[in-house]
Design a protein around this motif. Structure first.
Motif, mmCIF file in Angstrom:
data_model
loop_
_atom_site.group_PDB
_atom_site.id
_atom_site.type_symbol
_atom_site.label_atom_id
_atom_site.label_comp_id
_atom_site.label_asym_id
_atom_site.label_seq_id
_atom_site.Cartn_x
_atom_site.Cartn_y
_atom_site.Cartn_z
ATOM 1 N N ASP A 287 0.847 -1.184 0.000
ATOM 2 C CA ASP A 287 0.000 0.000 0.000
ATOM 3 C C ASP A 287 0.884 1.236 0.000
ATOM 4 O OD1 ASP A 287 -2.358 -1.441 0.133
ATOM 5 O OD2 ASP A 287 -2.315 -1.512 2.314
ATOM 6 N N GLU A 288 0.384 2.271 -0.599
ATOM 7 C CA GLU A 288 1.097 3.538 -0.612
ATOM 8 C C GLU A 288 0.904 4.229 0.719
ATOM 9 O OE1 GLU A 288 2.504 5.240 -3.413
ATOM 10 O OE2 GLU A 288 2.318 3.503 -4.705
ATOM 11 N N LYS A 289 1.958 4.844 1.226
ATOM 12 C CA LYS A 289 1.776 5.573 2.474
ATOM 13 C C LYS A 289 1.093 6.899 2.182
ATOM 14 C CE LYS A 289 6.106 8.052 3.042
ATOM 15 N NZ LYS A 289 7.218 8.289 3.933
ATOM 16 N N ASP B 90 2.325 11.447 6.054
ATOM 17 C CA ASP B 90 3.590 10.733 5.857
ATOM 18 C C ASP B 90 3.595 9.346 6.485
ATOM 19 O OD1 ASP B 90 4.795 12.754 4.357
ATOM 20 O OD2 ASP B 90 5.442 13.809 6.171
ATOM 21 N N GLY B 91 2.429 8.680 6.480
ATOM 22 C CA GLY B 91 2.322 7.316 6.962
ATOM 23 C C GLY B 91 2.209 7.185 8.469
ATOM 24 N N ARG B 92 2.047 8.275 9.196
ATOM 25 C CA ARG B 92 1.948 8.206 10.653
ATOM 26 C C ARG B 92 0.520 7.952 11.126
ATOM 27 N NH1 ARG B 92 5.321 13.406 10.844
ATOM 28 N NH2 ARG B 92 3.241 14.156 10.442
ATOM 29 N N GLY B 93 -0.481 8.373 10.354
ATOM 30 C CA GLY B 93 -1.873 8.208 10.757
ATOM 31 C C GLY B 93 -2.425 9.419 11.486
ATOM 32 N N PHE B 94 -1.571 10.384 11.738
ATOM 33 C CA PHE B 94 -2.005 11.618 12.392
ATOM 34 C C PHE B 94 -1.136 12.761 11.894
ATOM 35 C CE2 PHE B 94 1.349 9.854 14.971
ATOM 36 C CZ PHE B 94 2.140 10.945 15.284
ATOM 37 N N CYS C 36 -5.661 11.636 10.856
ATOM 38 C CA CYS C 36 -5.682 11.943 9.419
ATOM 39 C C CYS C 36 -6.995 11.455 8.820
ATOM 40 C CB CYS C 36 -4.502 11.280 8.731
ATOM 41 S SG CYS C 36 -4.394 11.637 6.971
ATOM 42 N N GLU C 37 -7.665 12.328 8.107
ATOM 43 C CA GLU C 37 -8.952 11.986 7.498
ATOM 44 C C GLU C 37 -8.784 11.245 6.181
ATOM 45 O OE1 GLU C 37 -10.753 15.786 7.207
ATOM 46 O OE2 GLU C 37 -11.073 15.952 9.357
ATOM 47 N N TRP C 38 -7.667 11.449 5.509
ATOM 48 C CA TRP C 38 -7.459 10.784 4.223
ATOM 49 C C TRP C 38 -7.294 9.280 4.393
ATOM 50 C CZ3 TRP C 38 -3.550 14.081 0.948
ATOM 51 C CH2 TRP C 38 -4.111 15.328 0.688
ATOM 52 N N CYS C 39 -6.458 8.870 5.336
ATOM 53 C CA CYS C 39 -6.184 7.441 5.519
ATOM 54 C C CYS C 39 -6.946 6.860 6.711
ATOM 55 C CB CYS C 39 -4.692 7.212 5.694
ATOM 56 S SG CYS C 39 -3.999 7.944 7.180
ATOM 57 N N ARG C 40 -7.721 7.691 7.381
ATOM 58 C CA ARG C 40 -8.509 7.292 8.554
ATOM 59 C C ARG C 40 -7.636 6.721 9.668
ATOM 60 N NH1 ARG C 40 -12.610 4.768 4.603
ATOM 61 N NH2 ARG C 40 -13.869 6.577 4.089
ATOM 62 N N GLY C 41 -6.438 7.264 9.809
ATOM 63 C CA GLY C 41 -5.550 6.890 10.897
ATOM 64 C C GLY C 41 -4.699 5.668 10.656
ATOM 65 N N SER C 42 -4.792 5.049 9.479
ATOM 66 C CA SER C 42 -4.011 3.836 9.221
ATOM 67 C C SER C 42 -2.604 4.147 8.718
ATOM 68 C CB SER C 42 -4.718 2.957 8.208
ATOM 69 O OG SER C 42 -4.713 3.562 6.928
ATOM 70 N N GLY C 43 -2.409 5.309 8.115
ATOM 71 C CA GLY C 43 -1.108 5.656 7.547
ATOM 72 C C GLY C 43 -0.933 5.161 6.129
ATOM 73 N N LYS C 44 -1.876 4.362 5.633
ATOM 74 C CA LYS C 44 -1.796 3.813 4.281
ATOM 75 C C LYS C 44 -3.048 4.203 3.515
ATOM 76 C CE LYS C 44 0.797 -0.157 5.832
ATOM 77 N NZ LYS C 44 0.815 -1.602 5.966
ATOM 78 N N LEU C 45 -2.875 4.602 2.289
ATOM 79 C CA LEU C 45 -4.035 4.933 1.467
ATOM 80 C C LEU C 45 -4.652 3.662 0.897
ATOM 81 C CD1 LEU C 45 -2.790 8.033 -0.521
ATOM 82 C CD2 LEU C 45 -4.388 7.989 1.365
ATOM 83 N N PRO C 46 -5.961 3.598 0.812
ATOM 84 C CA PRO C 46 -6.598 2.441 0.183
ATOM 85 C C PRO C 46 -6.175 2.327 -1.278
ATOM 86 C CG PRO C 46 -8.197 3.787 1.326
ATOM 87 C CD PRO C 46 -6.922 4.548 1.329
#
Length: 62
Positions: free
Chosen positions: A27-29, A34-38, A48-58
């Protein structure tokens, strides 16, 4: 002896397939956090609202 040999070959195939799958399915960070989730906003640490806190983009989102 044959059983041990076959188990060794089976294990090697398993490790190889797992390695190939992990290399192709990464998965892309998230670029926003920057992949931290916050990230640190004006109110402090925010999820982070984009990755919903996972650090990885769907998959499928660039």
């Amino acid at each position: 002896m044959r059983l041990l040999f076959l188990l060794g070959i089976g294990f090697a195939i398993f490790v190889f397939v797992r390695w190939v799958m992990s290399a192709t399915a990464k998965d892309e960070k998230c670029s926003r956090c920057d992949g931290r989730g916050f990230w640190y906003g004006t109110r402090g640490k925010e999820k982070c609202e984009w990755c919903r806190g996972s650090g990885k983009l769907p998959k499928g989102i660039n």
